[in-house]
Scaffold this motif. Structure first.
Motif, PDB file in Angstrom:
ATOM      1  N   UNK A  41       0.825  -1.208   0.000  1.00 62.22           N
ATOM      2  CA  UNK A  41       0.000   0.000   0.000  1.00 62.22           C
ATOM      3  C   UNK A  41       0.860   1.259   0.000  1.00 62.22           C
ATOM      4  N   UNK A  42       1.893   1.250   0.826  1.00 59.52           N
ATOM      5  CA  UNK A  42       2.758   2.416   0.929  1.00 59.52           C
ATOM      6  C   UNK A  42       3.449   2.747  -0.375  1.00 59.52           C
ATOM      7  N   UNK A  43       3.937   1.740  -1.071  1.00 60.23           N
ATOM      8  CA  UNK A  43       4.673   2.002  -2.301  1.00 60.23           C
ATOM      9  C   UNK A  43       3.742   2.483  -3.414  1.00 60.23           C
ATOM     10  N   UNK A  44       2.478   2.020  -3.401  1.00 67.18           N
ATOM     11  CA  UNK A  44       1.497   2.516  -4.367  1.00 67.18           C
ATOM     12  C   UNK A  44       1.211   3.997  -4.118  1.00 67.18           C
ATOM     13  N   UNK A  45       1.048   4.366  -2.850  1.00 72.69           N
ATOM     14  CA  UNK A  45       0.788   5.770  -2.509  1.00 72.69           C
ATOM     15  C   UNK A  45       1.951   6.658  -2.943  1.00 72.69           C
ATOM     16  N   UNK A  46       3.173   6.197  -2.685  1.00 67.61           N
ATOM     17  CA  UNK A  46       4.356   6.971  -3.075  1.00 67.61           C
ATOM     18  C   UNK A  46       4.422   7.131  -4.589  1.00 67.61           C
ATOM     19  N   UNK A  47       4.158   6.040  -5.299  1.00 72.33           N
ATOM     20  CA  UNK A  47       4.200   6.111  -6.764  1.00 72.33           C
ATOM     21  C   UNK A  47       3.178   7.104  -7.294  1.00 72.33           C
ATOM     22  N   UNK A  48       1.956   7.061  -6.753  1.00 65.29           N
ATOM     23  CA  UNK A  48       0.907   7.964  -7.226  1.00 65.29           C
ATOM     24  C   UNK A  48       1.225   9.422  -6.883  1.00 65.29           C
ATOM     25  N   UNK A  49       1.795   9.643  -5.714  1.00 62.95           N
ATOM     26  CA  UNK A  49       2.199  11.001  -5.345  1.00 62.95           C
ATOM     27  C   UNK A  49       3.264  11.521  -6.300  1.00 62.95           C
ATOM     28  N   UNK A  50       4.235  10.673  -6.594  1.00 55.61           N
ATOM     29  CA  UNK A  50       5.326  11.083  -7.488  1.00 55.61           C
ATOM     30  C   UNK A  50       4.817  11.372  -8.890  1.00 55.61           C
ATOM     31  N   UNK A  51       3.865  10.580  -9.351  1.00 47.93           N
ATOM     32  CA  UNK A  51       3.338  10.762 -10.701  1.00 47.93           C
ATOM     33  C   UNK A  51       2.419  11.971 -10.816  1.00 47.93           C
ATOM     34  N   UNK A  52       1.618  12.203  -9.779  1.00 48.75           N
ATOM     35  CA  UNK A  52       0.536  13.184  -9.886  1.00 48.75           C
ATOM     36  C   UNK A  52       0.772  14.493  -9.136  1.00 48.75           C
ATOM     37  N   UNK A  53       1.557  14.454  -8.063  1.00 51.49           N
ATOM     38  CA  UNK A  53       1.867  15.693  -7.331  1.00 51.49           C
ATOM     39  C   UNK A  53       3.351  15.706  -6.964  1.00 51.49           C
ATOM     40  N   UNK A  54       4.213  15.756  -7.982  1.00 51.30           N
ATOM     41  CA  UNK A  54       5.662  15.690  -7.715  1.00 51.30           C
ATOM     42  C   UNK A  54       6.168  16.810  -6.810  1.00 51.30           C
ATOM     43  N   UNK A  55       5.530  17.969  -6.872  1.00 54.26           N
ATOM     44  CA  UNK A  55       5.972  19.079  -6.021  1.00 54.26           C
ATOM     45  C   UNK A  55       5.807  18.736  -4.546  1.00 54.26           C
ATOM     46  N   UNK A  56       4.768  17.949  -4.243  1.00 53.66           N
ATOM     47  CA  UNK A  56       4.527  17.545  -2.856  1.00 53.66           C
ATOM     48  C   UNK A  56       5.607  16.586  -2.372  1.00 53.66           C
ATOM     49  N   UNK A  57       6.166  15.814  -3.300  1.00 57.59           N
ATOM     50  CA  UNK A  57       7.171  14.815  -2.930  1.00 57.59           C
ATOM     51  C   UNK A  57       8.588  15.370  -2.948  1.00 57.59           C
ATOM     52  N   UNK A  58       8.751  16.567  -3.484  1.00 56.54           N
ATOM     53  CA  UNK A  58      10.080  17.167  -3.604  1.00 56.54           C
ATOM     54  C   UNK A  58      10.854  17.151  -2.292  1.00 56.54           C
ATOM     55  N   UNK A  59      10.182  17.495  -1.217  1.00 50.38           N
ATOM     56  CA  UNK A  59      10.853  17.613   0.083  1.00 50.38           C
ATOM     57  C   UNK A  59      11.205  16.263   0.694  1.00 50.38           C
ATOM     58  N   UNK A  60      10.672  15.193   0.095  1.00 50.43           N
ATOM     59  CA  UNK A  60      10.852  13.873   0.694  1.00 50.43           C
ATOM     60  C   UNK A  60      11.688  12.934  -0.169  1.00 50.43           C
ATOM     61  N   UNK A  61      12.361  13.488  -1.179  1.00 52.99           N
ATOM     62  CA  UNK A  61      13.145  12.649  -2.086  1.00 52.99           C
ATOM     63  C   UNK A  61      14.239  11.892  -1.341  1.00 52.99           C
ATOM     64  N   UNK A  62      14.919  12.562  -0.431  1.00 55.17           N
ATOM     65  CA  UNK A  62      16.001  11.908   0.319  1.00 55.17           C
ATOM     66  C   UNK A  62      15.462  10.726   1.127  1.00 55.17           C
ATOM     67  N   UNK A  63      14.335  10.939   1.786  1.00 49.14           N
ATOM     68  CA  UNK A  63      13.726   9.863   2.580  1.00 49.14           C
ATOM     69  C   UNK A  63      13.306   8.718   1.670  1.00 49.14           C
ATOM     70  N   UNK A  64      12.753   9.052   0.516  1.00 50.01           N
ATOM     71  CA  UNK A  64      12.337   8.028  -0.445  1.00 50.01           C
ATOM     72  C   UNK A  64      13.520   7.191  -0.896  1.00 50.01           C
ATOM     73  N   UNK A  65      14.629   7.850  -1.255  1.00 49.97           N
ATOM     74  CA  UNK A  65      15.802   7.125  -1.726  1.00 49.97           C
ATOM     75  C   UNK A  65      16.417   6.252  -0.625  1.00 49.97           C
TER      76      UNK A  65
END
Length: 265
Positions: free
Chosen positions: A8-32
């Motif tokens: 579930x978590x990885x699906x949410x992350x993928x959808x956030x990255x695809x659809x609201x990349x600006x929201x994920x910008x601050x969390x790229x380090x944590x994602x990697x």
């Protein structure tokens, strides 16, 4: 359980990255830092979703000049760890190959100085692995490396790749024929200059014979969608120069009803 939460978590992350990349910008380090938990998961569906999420993250990284090289290097170090010893497990090897594909596609020239190392130590080393997913990943990588560095590929790896793909198509026990057809067609398009294409062109009579068999509904190994894909790529690569070969299999092509794979090809 843990697998469901990870899925579930990885699906949410993928959808956030695809659809609201600006929201994920601050969390790229944590994602990697955490994406490798998914990439090395024992469940292949989670590994593939992890690759989707990483791909989206790489697109974000490419748009931000700061720390770009540092982040690419961090990912590459993790790739090296996937192959660190000969006893690496299947999940680790598979994830390393999957991520290599994304690195070739999405990191500009970062992989240029690492091209030979990656091909020799990681990709071709595992081309005959017992696991079909690892073999499939290797086959899928071949057109990517051909497109990324066509001259070096043609000089050092093209003949090896062609021989390997024909071995895959010929083997009675190989389950990777479909992806081999796709890879052959994509390599034909990717290799570029005409003198390089000649090497593949001289093998087209062999691929056409394989395509005849795969287009026969009565055969034990029908691969209609992949065969149409390969044919379309060969036409794109060679144009009128391959017309006589295509004419020889027209009956085979149209023996099948007008299907979606044929229309898409």
């Amino acid at each position: 359980d843990k697998e469901v939460r990870r899925y579930t978590g990885i699906i949410v992350i993928r959808e956030l990255a695809d659809n609201t990349p600006s929201l994920l910008n601050s969390y790229v380090e944590i994602l990697l830092d955490n994406i490798w938990l998914a990439l090395r998961d024992s469940n292949i569906r989670i590994r593939l979703l992890g690759v989707d999420a990483l791909r989206a993250a790489l697109v974000i990284i490419a748009k931000r000049a700061s720390k770009m090289s540092e982040r690419y290097h961090s990912i590459f170090v993790n790739i090296q760890h996937c192959f660190k010893n000969n006893n690496s497990n299947i999940e680790s090897i598979h994830s390393g190959l999957l991520v290599l594909g994304e690195m070739f596609d999405n990191t500009g020239e970062f992989m240029l100085s690492r091209f030979k190392e990656v091909c020799d130590a990681y990709i071709f080393k595992y081309k005959d692995h017992k696991d079909k997913n690892i073999r499939e990943s290797v086959i899928s990588l071949l057109p990517k490396i051909a497109k990324f560095e066509p001259n070096a590929f043609a000089k050092s790896y093209l003949q090896t790749c062609i021989d390997y793909l024909f071995d895959t198509l010929t083997s009675n026990n190989n389950t990777n024929r479909g992806v081999a057809y796709k890879s052959y067609g994509d390599i034909a398009v990717a290799v570029g200059p005409h003198d390089v294409k000649k090497l593949i062109y001289t093998n087209n009579h062999k691929i056409i014979e394989h395509l005849k068999v795969s287009l026969d509904k009565k055969t034990k190994y029908p691969y209609l969608e992949e065969s149409y894909y390969c044919i379309s790529k060969l036409c794109k690569a060679y144009g009128d120069n391959i017309s006589k070969y295509i004419l020889s299999i027209l009956d085979n092509i149209f023996n099948e009803k007008l299907s979606r794979p044929l229309v898409l090809a």
